[in-house]
Design a protein around this motif. Structure first.
Motif, PDB file in Angstrom:
ATOM      1  N   MET A  93       0.043  10.215  -1.247  1.00 33.13           N
ATOM      2  CA  MET A  93       0.795  11.286  -0.597  1.00 33.13           C
ATOM      3  C   MET A  93       2.270  11.235  -1.003  1.00 33.13           C
ATOM      4  SD  MET A  93       1.081  11.825   3.474  1.00 33.13           S
ATOM      5  CE  MET A  93       2.637  11.922   4.253  1.00 33.13           C
ATOM      6  N   TYR A 109       5.361   2.867  17.538  1.00 36.42           N
ATOM      7  CA  TYR A 109       5.043   1.998  16.404  1.00 36.42           C
ATOM      8  C   TYR A 109       5.320   2.677  15.061  1.00 36.42           C
ATOM      9  CZ  TYR A 109       2.272  -0.721  13.149  1.00 36.42           C
ATOM     10  OH  TYR A 109       1.876  -1.451  12.079  1.00 36.42           O
ATOM     11  N   MET A 110       4.946   3.976  14.943  1.00 35.89           N
ATOM     12  CA  MET A 110       5.136   4.717  13.686  1.00 35.89           C
ATOM     13  C   MET A 110       6.609   4.770  13.307  1.00 35.89           C
ATOM     14  SD  MET A 110       2.203   5.552  12.850  1.00 35.89           S
ATOM     15  CE  MET A 110       0.645   5.747  13.629  1.00 35.89           C
ATOM     16  N   MET A 134       9.118  12.060   9.273  1.00 32.01           N
ATOM     17  CA  MET A 134       7.885  12.414   9.978  1.00 32.01           C
ATOM     18  C   MET A 134       7.408  11.239  10.850  1.00 32.01           C
ATOM     19  SD  MET A 134       4.244  13.018   8.195  1.00 32.01           S
ATOM     20  CE  MET A 134       4.121  11.274   7.927  1.00 32.01           C
ATOM     21  N   LEU A 135       7.432  10.014  10.264  1.00 35.00           N
ATOM     22  CA  LEU A 135       7.008   8.837  11.029  1.00 35.00           C
ATOM     23  C   LEU A 135       7.947   8.613  12.205  1.00 35.00           C
ATOM     24  CD1 LEU A 135       6.136   6.345   8.151  1.00 35.00           C
ATOM     25  CD2 LEU A 135       4.528   7.517   9.654  1.00 35.00           C
ATOM     26  N   GLY A 180      -2.300   9.820  13.330  1.00 30.12           N
ATOM     27  CA  GLY A 180      -2.075   9.397  14.714  1.00 30.12           C
ATOM     28  C   GLY A 180      -3.348   9.259  15.531  1.00 30.12           C
ATOM     29  N   LEU A 217       7.146  10.716  15.107  1.00 33.27           N
ATOM     30  CA  LEU A 217       5.927  10.340  15.835  1.00 33.27           C
ATOM     31  C   LEU A 217       6.239   9.309  16.927  1.00 33.27           C
ATOM     32  CD1 LEU A 217       3.373  10.081  12.892  1.00 33.27           C
ATOM     33  CD2 LEU A 217       3.306  11.742  14.753  1.00 33.27           C
ATOM     34  N   ILE A 245      -2.199   5.577   2.964  1.00 34.82           N
ATOM     35  CA  ILE A 245      -1.893   4.901   4.233  1.00 34.82           C
ATOM     36  C   ILE A 245      -0.931   5.735   5.063  1.00 34.82           C
ATOM     37  CG2 ILE A 245      -0.014   3.478   3.240  1.00 34.82           C
ATOM     38  CD1 ILE A 245      -1.802   1.476   5.464  1.00 34.82           C
ATOM     39  N   LEU A 246      -0.030   6.442   4.372  1.00 29.11           N
ATOM     40  CA  LEU A 246       0.955   7.254   5.104  1.00 29.11           C
ATOM     41  C   LEU A 246       0.279   8.446   5.773  1.00 29.11           C
ATOM     42  CD1 LEU A 246       3.832   7.042   2.478  1.00 29.11           C
ATOM     43  CD2 LEU A 246       3.741   5.922   4.703  1.00 29.11           C
ATOM     44  N   SER A 247      -0.711   9.062   5.071  1.00 31.42           N
ATOM     45  CA  SER A 247      -1.449  10.170   5.685  1.00 31.42           C
ATOM     46  C   SER A 247      -2.207   9.681   6.915  1.00 31.42           C
ATOM     47  CB  SER A 247      -2.472  10.756   4.704  1.00 31.42           C
ATOM     48  OG  SER A 247      -1.816  11.279   3.594  1.00 31.42           O
ATOM     49  N   ASP A 265       1.443   4.939  -2.590  1.00 28.25           N
ATOM     50  CA  ASP A 265       0.667   5.852  -1.755  1.00 28.25           C
ATOM     51  C   ASP A 265       0.530   7.231  -2.405  1.00 28.25           C
ATOM     52  OD1 ASP A 265      -0.295   6.140   1.275  1.00 28.25           O
ATOM     53  OD2 ASP A 265       0.614   8.018   0.617  1.00 28.25           O
ATOM     54  N   LEU A 295       0.832  -1.213   0.000  1.00 25.00           N
ATOM     55  CA  LEU A 295       0.000   0.000   0.000  1.00 25.00           C
ATOM     56  C   LEU A 295       0.866   1.263   0.000  1.00 25.00           C
ATOM     57  CD1 LEU A 295      -2.911  -0.789   2.472  1.00 25.00           C
ATOM     58  CD2 LEU A 295      -3.133  -0.193   0.061  1.00 25.00           C
ATOM     59  N   MET A 296       1.971   1.215   0.758  1.00 29.51           N
ATOM     60  CA  MET A 296       2.846   2.385   0.833  1.00 29.51           C
ATOM     61  C   MET A 296       3.504   2.684  -0.514  1.00 29.51           C
ATOM     62  SD  MET A 296       4.908   1.947   4.344  1.00 29.51           S
ATOM     63  CE  MET A 296       4.035   1.629   5.863  1.00 29.51           C
ATOM     64  N   MET A 349      -1.600   7.141   8.764  1.00 30.86           N
ATOM     65  CA  MET A 349      -0.704   6.814   9.874  1.00 30.86           C
ATOM     66  C   MET A 349      -0.202   8.079  10.559  1.00 30.86           C
ATOM     67  SD  MET A 349       1.257   3.538   8.248  1.00 30.86           S
ATOM     68  CE  MET A 349       2.683   3.758   9.284  1.00 30.86           C
ATOM     69  N   SER A 350       0.076   9.146   9.764  1.00 23.56           N
ATOM     70  CA  SER A 350       0.607  10.372  10.371  1.00 23.56           C
ATOM     71  C   SER A 350      -0.480  11.133  11.136  1.00 23.56           C
ATOM     72  CB  SER A 350       1.244  11.261   9.306  1.00 23.56           C
ATOM     73  OG  SER A 350       0.265  11.648   8.380  1.00 23.56           O
ATOM     74  N   HIS A 378      -3.907   2.531  12.835  1.00 25.02           N
ATOM     75  CA  HIS A 378      -2.707   2.245  12.053  1.00 25.02           C
ATOM     76  C   HIS A 378      -2.553   0.739  11.949  1.00 25.02           C
ATOM     77  CE1 HIS A 378      -0.496   1.606  15.805  1.00 25.02           C
ATOM     78  NE2 HIS A 378      -0.937   2.773  16.222  1.00 25.02           N
ATOM     79  N   ALA A 379      -1.426   0.303  11.425  1.00 22.98           N
ATOM     80  CA  ALA A 379      -1.184  -1.120  11.202  1.00 22.98           C
ATOM     81  C   ALA A 379      -2.299  -1.719  10.356  1.00 22.98           C
ATOM     82  CB  ALA A 379      -1.024  -1.852  12.530  1.00 22.98           C
ATOM     83  N   VAL A 399       8.926  11.623   4.541  1.00 21.92           N
ATOM     84  CA  VAL A 399       7.858  10.832   5.165  1.00 21.92           C
ATOM     85  C   VAL A 399       8.433   9.978   6.300  1.00 21.92           C
ATOM     86  CG1 VAL A 399       6.202   8.974   4.800  1.00 21.92           C
ATOM     87  CG2 VAL A 399       6.417  10.791   3.105  1.00 21.92           C
TER      88      VAL A 399
END
Lengths: 580, 92
Positions: A103, A139-140, A132-133, B58, A136, B51-53, A101, A97-98, B55-56, B15-16, A129
């Protein structure tokens, strides 16, 4: 110096100058096999900083190329997720999926419009990206690695070079790599990969552990093998640690003989004993109920090490007591009337947990790990003990509990008091820290048994990181110093006076020759991956207790680990007969 | 513009695996959907198919998020997405 001509990936010719060439490494999982090799692709090189669009390419064309590449990576990962299993499958689905993505792709296209090459654009977009993760946290932060993995795949796709990670093939092959990370092993298909050879890594590396668990012949620290060309036919001897390029009739005969003897070895009758009848219960190391069922089917006389991390890993919160009870009961039910030794949570070092361990420790192997997480996060251990006690109620398994990373008798005493408060009758501890081996007698005044974790005991005794290839020679339980610590532990049990059992549940127990030495040193039980039960049982049955004691003396007084191993193996002709 | 709020039911938050299921469902829709935390300005809403949006964003268990979409079938589409968010996807 000999020049090595690299043939193109996928070609099946063997370079003439390589024929008959041999490589020597460290054998970590027995087996003799012949096959064609595939190399793990090189990590993807970073595009030059500021790399711009090539002349004659419009931003529109570059954007289309990027979209196509992202889509292709997504399709490929989705297709592979279908064939993967368990956690590996979930990782692949999420990364698929990533890859495409919106974004991520939009951010990269913005950079392309500003003049960046598509490779550099996706490189930078993914880096932001990932950062940013990472910021956070928890887990991120762990998912940041997935974004960087996807980035590498897209760049490889744009360049038309093989994707990073384990190569994909329709026919079985021998995998050659520098070393394998846990993430790689999640996608390793044992039906396709028939042997593993790495140029780096040691006997306790992830490569070695996964090879033994899957029963694949494997050699690590074989310097130079990554220079071989894809498609080269080689002979691998996972016991001797040798590799021969373009094998002849002799090796074909050896590989055929191994096929026959490994089939004969497949059965273990369920009672570990020496030739003279001295009993050595052979147990299995398991990491969940599926493993436990397999181990029971392989004849294991119980579980010598239940790794409870399976309940906790890949989670960002502590599992509830009810969840834990269900998970543990699945294992207990596979062994009615038999012993199951549960090791409490062993987080930290190479097994970080966001809610329990501090990833920023400068030296995690010497940090808050194992039993020590009770210092910083009290309560988790007590709840786990409650869950184990509840799961034990109403099952027929004999449930024993032990704590990892105990250093002092005081810690053992505290752990025993927690077990007693939870209603668990048989507490024990692991001996992994040299201080615990030296004070085994005092420790055993507080607990009912000890179990030697030889992987960590070796890394701490030799001050050598388990994962480091250049230290592989130090990092073997054949080191006389490690054998002396094992002997001292057994002596400690004798001195304590109640004949409390000393077991081994490290990788050492799975080495049939070393198993003989351990029994000779006075170790009562051996616990190993279920795959190793039959070969260990076959070799133990070929010696008497006095013979094993004689071999233990030989190993203790050897001048080096290599000498110890060689001297013992020379006295065990059955190893050669069975190809172990 | 259609708008719906939903309370995140998954124990691990959005998430996940739960995020993956949600994103896959958005991807099947013919319309664009945005997602934001309740109380955030419309301009800060993010692409719900990323998915990245997600996840961010939160979003944790119990947080309220706002879904927005325009066009034919927007109401039905948002209703179906709310149902996904308000199920504990991690438990299944």
């Amino acid at each position: 110096m000999r020049t090595i001509v690299q043939t193109l990936p996928g070609s099946a010719s063997t370079d003439q100058s390589e024929i008959g060439r041999t490589f020597a490494g460290v054998g970590v999982s027995p087996g003799r096999i012949i096959g064609s090799i595939l190399l793990m692709p090189q990590a993807v090189r970073e595009p030059a900083v500021g790399e711009s669009l090539t002349e004659g390419t419009s931003p529109e064309e570059a954007s289309t190329a990027l979209r196509t590449a992202a889509k292709a990576v997504q399709t490929n990962l989705t297709a592979r997720s279908v064939g993967a299993f368990g956690a590996g499958r979930e990782v692949l689905e999420a990364t698929a999926l990533m890859a495409n993505d919106p974004m991520l792709v939009k951010a990269a296209i913005k950079l392309i419009i500003n003049g960046a090459s598509p490779e550099r654009a996706i490189w930078d977009a993914a880096a932001s990206v990932a950062e940013m993760l990472h910021n956070l946290g928890g887990y991120m932060a762990e998912r940041a690695t997935d974004v960087l993995d996807v980035r590498g795949r897209i760049v490889a796709e744009l360049r038309g070079v093989p994707a990073p990670g384990i190569p994909y093939s329709d026919t079985p092959f021998i995998l050659i790599a520098e070393d394998l990370a846990p993430a790689d092993t999640a996608t390793l298909d044992p039906a396709k990969v028939i042997a593993l050879v790495t140029s780096s890594g040691g006997p306790q590396s992830h490569t070695a552990i996964i090879a033994r668990a899957l029963g694949l012949p494997a050699v690590v620290a074989a310097v130079g093998v990554t220079a071989l060309a894809n498609g080269t036919r080689i002979f691998v001897d996972g016991a001797a640690g040798t590799i021969l390029v373009d094998p002849g009739a002799d090796e074909v005969a050896l590989a055929t003989a191994w096929e026959t003897s490994s089939a004969a070895l497949a059965a273990f009758d369920g009672t570990g004993r020496l030739q003279d009848g001295h009993l050595v219960p052979l147990l299995s190391n398991v990491g969940g109920s599926k493993d436990a069922v397999k181990a029971a089917a392989a004849g294991a006389e119980g579980v010598g090490l239940l790794r409870t991390e399976f309940c906790f890993l890949e989670r960002d919160t502590e599992p509830s007591i009810a969840e834990q009870v269900e998970a543990y009961r699945g294992v207990f039910d596979a062994f009615p009337g038999k012993k199951v030794v549960v090791r409490t949570l062993d987080a930290g070092a190479d097994k970080p947990l966001p809610f329990l361990t501090d990833a920023s420790e400068p030296n995690p192997a010497l940090g808050v790990r194992g039993y020590r997480t009770d210092f910083t996060s009290p309560g988790v251990l007590e709840r786990q003990l409650t869950a184990i006690a509840q799961a034990a109620e109403g099952t027929q398994a004999h449930v024993w509990v032990m704590a990892p990373m105990i250093s002092t008798a005081e810690e053992a005493e505290h752990f025993a008091s927690l077990c007693s408060a939870a209603g668990l009758a048989t507490p024990g501890v692991m001996i992994e820290v040299p201080s615990a081996a030296l004070t085994a007698a005092s420790i055993l005044e507080h607990v009912d048994f000890v179990s030697l974790g030889t992987n960590d005991l070796t890394q701490y005794a030799m001050a050598a990181d388990r994962q480091l290839g250049p230290l592989a020679a130090l990092n073997t339980p054949w080191q006389p110093a490690v054998l002396h610590l094992i002997r001292l532990t057994v002596n400690g049990s004798r001195d304590e006076g109640h004949d409390k059992p000393v077991g081994v549940c490290g990788e050492a127990a799975a080495d049939p020759a070393l198993a003989v030495v351990l029994v000779g040193l006075g170790v009562a039980t051996l616990s190993m991956t279920a795959r190793a039960l039959s070969s260990v049982a076959a070799v133990l049955a070929s010696v008497t207790l006095p013979e094993a004691q004689q071999l233990a003396k030989l190993a203790l007084t050897a001048h080096s680990a290599t000498d110890a191993r060689r001297l013992v193996r020379e006295q065990l002709p059955i190893l050669n007969t069975l190809g172990l | 513009m259609s708008e719906r709020t939903a309370v995140i039911a998954s124990r691990v938050g959005l998430h996940a695996r739960p995020a993956g299921i949600f994103v896959a469902a958005v991807g099947e829709l013919p319309i664009e959907v945005t997602i934001a935390m309740a109380g955030e300005p419309v301009d800060d809403a993010m692409d719900a198919s990323s998915i990245l949006s997600i996840m961010s964003l939160g979003a944790s268990n119990g947080d309220t998020v706002v879904l927005r979409a325009e066009g034919d079938g927007a109401d039905e589409a948002l209703d179906s997405l709310v149902k996904i968010l308000e199920t504990d996807l991690d438990a299944e």
